[in-house]
Design a protein around this motif. Sequence first.
Motif, short mmCIF file in Angstrom:
data_model
loop_
_atom_site.label_atom_id
_atom_site.label_comp_id
_atom_site.label_asym_id
_atom_site.label_seq_id
_atom_site.Cartn_x
_atom_site.Cartn_y
_atom_site.Cartn_z
N LEU A 67 8.38 -1.79 -12.73
CA LEU A 67 8.08 -2.66 -11.59
C LEU A 67 9.38 -2.98 -10.85
CD1 LEU A 67 5.71 -4.42 -10.35
CD2 LEU A 67 6.67 -6.30 -11.69
N ILE A 68 9.35 -2.84 -9.51
CA ILE A 68 10.54 -3.13 -8.70
C ILE A 68 10.66 -4.65 -8.55
CG2 ILE A 68 11.61 -2.86 -6.44
CD1 ILE A 68 10.09 -0.19 -6.23
N THR A 69 11.76 -5.16 -9.06
CA THR A 69 11.99 -6.61 -9.02
C THR A 69 12.65 -7.00 -7.70
OG1 THR A 69 14.18 -6.41 -10.02
CG2 THR A 69 12.28 -6.63 -11.52
N ALA A 70 12.72 -8.31 -7.48
CA ALA A 70 13.39 -8.80 -6.27
C ALA A 70 14.86 -8.41 -6.26
CB ALA A 70 13.22 -10.32 -6.18
N ASP A 71 15.51 -8.50 -7.43
CA ASP A 71 16.93 -8.14 -7.51
C ASP A 71 17.15 -6.66 -7.20
OD1 ASP A 71 17.69 -10.70 -8.12
OD2 ASP A 71 17.67 -10.38 -10.30
N LEU A 72 16.28 -5.82 -7.75
CA LEU A 72 16.40 -4.38 -7.49
C LEU A 72 16.18 -4.07 -6.02
CD1 LEU A 72 16.76 -1.50 -8.51
CD2 LEU A 72 14.32 -1.45 -9.08
N MET A 73 15.23 -4.77 -5.40
CA MET A 73 14.95 -4.56 -3.99
C MET A 73 16.16 -4.98 -3.14
SD MET A 73 12.67 -3.39 -1.86
CE MET A 73 10.98 -3.55 -2.48
N LEU A 119 13.74 4.10 -2.64
CA LEU A 119 13.32 3.54 -3.93
C LEU A 119 12.77 4.62 -4.84
CD1 LEU A 119 11.60 0.31 -2.56
CD2 LEU A 119 13.62 0.36 -4.03
N LYS A 120 12.08 5.59 -4.27
CA LYS A 120 11.56 6.70 -5.07
C LYS A 120 12.70 7.48 -5.72
CE LYS A 120 8.40 9.40 -3.38
NZ LYS A 120 7.67 10.23 -2.40
N LEU A 121 13.81 7.63 -4.98
CA LEU A 121 14.95 8.38 -5.50
C LEU A 121 15.62 7.69 -6.67
CD1 LEU A 121 16.59 9.56 -2.14
CD2 LEU A 121 15.22 10.91 -3.73
N LEU A 122 15.38 6.38 -6.84
CA LEU A 122 15.95 5.68 -7.99
C LEU A 122 15.37 6.18 -9.30
CD1 LEU A 122 16.01 1.99 -6.64
CD2 LEU A 122 17.93 3.57 -6.85
N GLN A 126 0.83 -1.21 0.00
CA GLN A 126 0.00 0.00 0.00
C GLN A 126 0.87 1.26 0.00
OE1 GLN A 126 -2.41 -0.62 3.49
NE2 GLN A 126 -4.01 -1.72 2.36
N ARG A 127 1.94 1.26 0.78
CA ARG A 127 2.83 2.42 0.84
C ARG A 127 3.56 2.61 -0.49
NH1 ARG A 127 2.31 5.45 5.70
NH2 ARG A 127 4.37 6.27 5.24
N LEU A 128 3.95 1.52 -1.12
CA LEU A 128 4.60 1.62 -2.42
C LEU A 128 3.65 2.23 -3.45
CD1 LEU A 128 6.43 -1.84 -2.53
CD2 LEU A 128 7.56 0.40 -2.65
N ARG A 129 2.40 1.77 -3.46
CA ARG A 129 1.42 2.29 -4.41
C ARG A 129 1.15 3.77 -4.15
NH1 ARG A 129 -1.51 -1.80 -7.05
NH2 ARG A 129 -2.37 -0.09 -8.29
N ALA A 130 1.08 4.13 -2.88
CA ALA A 130 0.86 5.54 -2.53
C ALA A 130 2.02 6.41 -2.98
CB ALA A 130 0.65 5.68 -1.02
N ALA A 131 3.22 5.82 -3.05
CA ALA A 131 4.42 6.55 -3.49
C ALA A 131 4.58 6.51 -5.00
CB ALA A 131 5.65 5.97 -2.82
N GLY A 132 3.60 5.92 -5.70
CA GLY A 132 3.67 5.84 -7.15
C GLY A 132 4.54 4.70 -7.65
N LEU A 133 4.77 3.70 -6.80
CA LEU A 133 5.63 2.57 -7.16
C LEU A 133 4.83 1.27 -7.10
CD1 LEU A 133 8.69 3.51 -4.92
CD2 LEU A 133 8.49 3.95 -7.36
N ASP A 134 5.41 0.23 -7.68
CA ASP A 134 4.84 -1.11 -7.53
C ASP A 134 6.01 -2.09 -7.50
OD1 ASP A 134 3.02 -3.07 -7.16
OD2 ASP A 134 1.97 -2.82 -9.07
N ALA A 135 5.75 -3.28 -6.99
CA ALA A 135 6.84 -4.24 -6.81
C ALA A 135 6.31 -5.66 -6.92
CB ALA A 135 7.51 -4.03 -5.45
N GLU A 136 7.21 -6.56 -7.28
CA GLU A 136 6.88 -7.97 -7.32
C GLU A 136 6.62 -8.46 -5.90
OE1 GLU A 136 9.75 -9.28 -11.10
OE2 GLU A 136 10.33 -9.76 -9.02
#
Length: 333
Positions: A195-201, A187-190, A152-162
């Motif tokens: 989509l944020i992948t497991a490797d990126l995380m 992550l936002k600063l990236l 939910q926090r990721l979506r609120a920040a305009g992000l999504d992740a696996e």
Amino acid sequence: MRINPRQLQQSLSKGLMPIYVVTGDEPLIVQECCDSIRAAARNGGFSERELLHAEHSFDWGQLLSSAGSMSLFAEKKIIELRLPGGKPGDKGSKALQEFAALAGNDLLLLLVLPRLDRSQLNSKWIKALEQNGVLIQVWPVEAAEMPRWIHQRLRAAGLDAEPEAIQILADRVEGNLLAASQEIEKLKLLGSDKLITADLMRDAVASSARYDVFNLIDRALAGDAEGAVKTLQGLRAEGVEAPVVLWALAREIRSLLEIGEKLDRGQPIARLVRIPKRQPLVQSALARLTPARLESLLLRARAVDTAIKGGRDQDPWIGLLELALNLSGKRSI
């Protein structure tokens, strides 16, 4: 009226209440609730704000005096009262009940305090405040709920992740919402709109893996003062925010007090500390830290919190160093 943080925005959209009581031990959510109330108050014309800290020596007459004194340049006033101990005592209880009758369209009270137990929630002063206001109860986010909360926090920040990436972050922060929020800001600063992948995380959270705030706690519980200090210095060097470290230390001190009390009643350590490898750490800490000493450390933690908020002329990291040393069983100079 009692609501949870998710219902606050809807409540504020219907109009301001004269009194808001925010209670809970999750600093991030408590802070966000307070920010929302302050913003709504500013939009409602409350241009003057007075902050009061009700410590042990607090003069409760100040609260009623503040209610009666309005600036010549402000038509509406918000009084923010922080009660870190959670118990106002007889004088405070009486003052809060009197204040409940004074709050209205031109005077708003924001009371911030830790989680209240059942007896406190049924006290006369809470009942009086509730009659004219809203009580927001902030509950901890359980481990099973963390992935959903992070998503939910990721979506609120305009992000999504696996899903796997979300679980990696949930495992990394271990229930620390402040730390999770900080990682999401990184992550936002990236600047990636993918989509944020497991490797990126993994890459994103690896930078603070060397000095973990929970490693600081374990070293302090084990009585390893030198290791605790090195870990604390590493956390600071890596840019970990002071409130995150304070949250972890204060939570552990409160937990030790609660566990010690239940052990004295005859409850087994295995029931109180579910992770077997942490049981000897907790027992070691309780063997050298008396309840009175732990209460004293909580008072120190509140002083550090005040310093972080700018209400005390002290470097918060010096206070955190003292807390880490004291929790390790060493007395600071």
